[in-house]
Design an enzyme around this catalytic site. Sequence first.
Site, PDB file in Angstrom:
ATOM      1  N   ALA A  33       0.851  -1.183   0.000  1.00 51.71           N
ATOM      2  CA  ALA A  33       0.000   0.000   0.000  1.00 51.71           C
ATOM      3  C   ALA A  33       0.894   1.244   0.000  1.00 51.71           C
ATOM      4  CB  ALA A  33      -0.905  -0.006   1.229  1.00 51.71           C
ATOM      5  N   GLN A  92       1.358   3.370   2.179  1.00 57.68           N
ATOM      6  CA  GLN A  92       2.063   3.527   3.460  1.00 57.68           C
ATOM      7  C   GLN A  92       2.742   2.220   3.896  1.00 57.68           C
ATOM      8  OE1 GLN A  92       2.899   6.146   4.677  1.00 57.68           O
ATOM      9  NE2 GLN A  92       1.425   7.717   4.085  1.00 57.68           N
ATOM     10  N   SER A  93       3.115   1.396   2.946  1.00 58.77           N
ATOM     11  CA  SER A  93       3.712   0.093   3.241  1.00 58.77           C
ATOM     12  C   SER A  93       5.038   0.205   3.987  1.00 58.77           C
ATOM     13  CB  SER A  93       3.935  -0.666   1.927  1.00 58.77           C
ATOM     14  OG  SER A  93       4.778  -1.781   2.126  1.00 58.77           O
ATOM     15  N   ASN A  94       5.122  -0.468   5.139  1.00 57.52           N
ATOM     16  CA  ASN A  94       6.402  -0.579   5.843  1.00 57.52           C
ATOM     17  C   ASN A  94       7.399  -1.381   5.014  1.00 57.52           C
ATOM     18  OD1 ASN A  94       5.465   0.686   8.307  1.00 57.52           O
ATOM     19  ND2 ASN A  94       4.353  -1.197   8.725  1.00 57.52           N
ATOM     20  N   ALA A 112       7.611  -1.784   1.762  1.00 50.05           N
ATOM     21  CA  ALA A 112       8.139  -1.040   0.620  1.00 50.05           C
ATOM     22  C   ALA A 112       9.211  -0.047   1.067  1.00 50.05           C
ATOM     23  CB  ALA A 112       7.002  -0.321  -0.101  1.00 50.05           C
TER      24      ALA A 112
END
Length: 350
Positions: free
Chosen positions: A82, A84-86, A88
């Site tokens: 997403a 706000q992906s941690n 990524a």
Amino acid sequence: MSATLSAAEALFDRLPRAQLGFFPTPLYRLENLSKELGVNLYIKRDDFTGMNLFGGNKVRKLEYLLGAAKARGCEAVITYGATQSNHAMETAASCRRLGMQPILYLTAVVEPDEADVRSNLLLDRILGAEIHIVDILPGETEEDADARAAEMGAQRCRELNGSGHPCMDIPMGGANDLGSVGFARGYLELRAQLDALGISADYIFHATGTGGTLAGLLAGRSLLGGTEEIVPVAVSFKDDAYRDKVSGIANRVLDLLGAQERVRREDFELERGYYLPGYEQPNAHASEAISLMARHEGLFIDPVYTGKAFAGLIGNVRSGRVKPGSNVVFWHTGGATALFAEQQILGKLY
């Protein structure tokens, strides 16, 4: 027969590994919450993995994923999540540490405001990642958009490989056998710390999304013949096929390590009661858990992952499923950057 700790640790030497995190991460007793909840509550601080202030559980996976990428001579790495992906963000940071280009395909579960870029998406921009925002189209589900993002990333990977720029395509959450090796090793790390304290755990609670962390923990427990109950708390909808997916990854981890032990789908029970109304959508249980952790221990957990996982732990204690006096480990998988994300993700925290 289960391996000894030292014999199990030796199995990991067969795989390339990039040194990214600071291990072992701390394990200690939460004195105030132990009194409040009536259990012996310990916290495993994987928010302290590094390599920067915003570490988390994905660093363990990336050590093996990017170790393999470096061994193959990759110049670029593609992954997903997403906005706000941690995972990524941690992938982008790790790629920069290792001299590779991060390429991110990010599903807009919550539409970002380009005039006010926040949290992990801001960090991705500072890291100079190549970012592709994938909107959820009318009539699409989040899963449909994720699948479309994966197709786009796979095409980009083929183009790079075809033009002489080797690239690795890492699935969302790093949730494959190679990534999950990192959490099998993490389980061994925890067991060594518990042994040093002279205790054993009755339960390990953690947040589960794509399933890679859970698969690794199950594989590590199988290696050592552990008897504690691993309780994964779902942060999004999971159907019954999820158990097969996770146990399959765990068994492929054991295959990579050359181990004979097996994980069955019956080896864990998924806690599904704390994710609604959905992924990246806050709820009152998680908000209470965040407040409880902050006001009793001065620690921060987040509304997307660890808040829901800790809410699951609290609920299982209050219901009596976790017996008073039990030794309970809460695995803090990181993600507190979500406390600085969009209001739709935060909910009402105070």
